[in-house]
Motif scaffolding. Sequence first.
Motif, short mmCIF file in Angstrom:
data_model
loop_
_atom_site.label_atom_id
_atom_site.label_comp_id
_atom_site.label_asym_id
_atom_site.label_seq_id
_atom_site.Cartn_x
_atom_site.Cartn_y
_atom_site.Cartn_z
N ASN A 3 5.30 32.68 26.51
CA ASN A 3 5.29 31.28 26.16
C ASN A 3 5.09 31.03 24.65
O ASN A 3 5.42 29.97 24.17
N HIS A 4 4.53 31.99 23.93
CA HIS A 4 4.29 31.79 22.50
C HIS A 4 5.58 31.45 21.77
O HIS A 4 5.68 30.46 21.08
N ALA A 7 7.16 28.15 22.88
CA ALA A 7 6.45 26.98 22.35
C ALA A 7 6.74 26.81 20.87
O ALA A 7 6.94 25.70 20.38
N LEU A 8 6.77 27.93 20.16
CA LEU A 8 7.07 27.89 18.72
C LEU A 8 8.46 27.30 18.49
O LEU A 8 8.64 26.39 17.69
N LEU A 11 8.63 23.49 19.35
CA LEU A 11 7.99 22.56 18.41
C LEU A 11 8.53 22.67 16.99
O LEU A 11 8.17 21.87 16.13
N LEU A 56 4.86 23.18 27.45
CA LEU A 56 4.15 22.20 26.63
C LEU A 56 4.02 20.85 27.32
O LEU A 56 3.13 20.07 27.02
N GLY A 74 -2.26 23.58 28.60
CA GLY A 74 -1.80 24.22 27.37
C GLY A 74 -2.70 23.94 26.19
O GLY A 74 -3.05 24.84 25.43
N LEU A 75 -3.08 22.68 26.03
CA LEU A 75 -3.87 22.30 24.86
C LEU A 75 -5.37 22.51 25.05
O LEU A 75 -6.13 22.52 24.09
N ALA A 77 -7.29 24.98 25.67
CA ALA A 77 -7.96 26.12 25.04
C ALA A 77 -8.28 25.85 23.57
O ALA A 77 -9.42 26.01 23.13
N GLY B 130 0.92 25.05 17.82
CA GLY B 130 1.55 25.37 19.10
C GLY B 130 1.84 26.79 19.48
O GLY B 130 1.82 27.10 20.66
N GLN B 131 2.11 27.67 18.52
CA GLN B 131 2.67 28.97 18.90
C GLN B 131 1.71 29.94 19.57
O GLN B 131 2.12 31.02 19.91
N TRP B 133 -1.33 29.11 21.93
CA TRP B 133 -2.43 28.57 22.72
C TRP B 133 -3.07 29.60 23.63
O TRP B 133 -4.28 29.68 23.72
N GLU B 134 -2.20 30.37 24.29
CA GLU B 134 -2.73 31.35 25.25
C GLU B 134 -3.55 32.39 24.49
O GLU B 134 -4.62 32.79 24.92
N ARG B 137 -6.87 31.02 23.54
CA ARG B 137 -7.81 30.99 24.66
C ARG B 137 -8.42 32.38 24.85
O ARG B 137 -9.61 32.52 25.04
#
Lengths: 105, 156
Positions: A3-4, A7-8, A11, A56, A74-75, A77, B130-131, B133-134, B137
Amino acid sequence: MTNHTAALTALADPTRRAIFERLARSPSPVGELARDLPVSRPAVSQHLKVLKSAGLVTDHPVGTRRIYSVDPAGLAAIRDYFDQFWQQSLARFGSAASQPIQEET
Amino acid sequence: MTTQLHATSVTTAVDVQAPVEHAFRVFTEGIGSWWNPEHHILQAELAEMVFEPHVGGHIIDRGTDGSECRWARVLAYDPPRRVCFSWDINLHWQLEPDPAKTSEVEVTFTAEEPSRTRVVLTHRHLERHGQGWEQMRDAVSSGWSLARFAEVAAHR
């Protein structure tokens, strides 16, 4: 990990970021987003699809419409982290500010 | 001290037993007196912190080896009421060169009484990081202290 990158990429696009920030303020259906932003409805739908697959944004049905919102998991954390970080930091600041300034050496 | 959570920002407030001018000064030029000295991303140990008191300035961490880290840009500087700076550290604990991927911290100072000041801090646009989050955490328990660990390990 997967997902990194998603998501990058999601956005990195300014329109998608605008849609995401708009959803962060208040959950909305597609039509409302298209009305508030200089983007056509089909384009908004396409952007939402990308945001959703990047994890996201999430959606749920309300009546006949689908309401889109920022995926709270998602947000959570990063928010939790900074929440704790600033609580601890401001507590230190509060103690320091109640005394005369001491120069850091 | 209270905290409110919104989707992409966090807000924390604290009451300080000091006049507003003093509270502002301690937060800015006195940042080294209250900032947790383990919270830095230098390789060396933190020697001092400098808060440049003007828009376009930086918050600078200086290491004992002479290295520098400019991890925040001063976006607003209105003593003694308000200060705003960017958060140019990404979720990999590295400097983020792209301003579009940095978040913002705004701090307001309000005189409640001559010797009591309410300080409200909002860290917003967290989604711009954004890039990772996981990863963030997973790193919550290590985070800054991971940088600290790397530093200690490097000196052995």
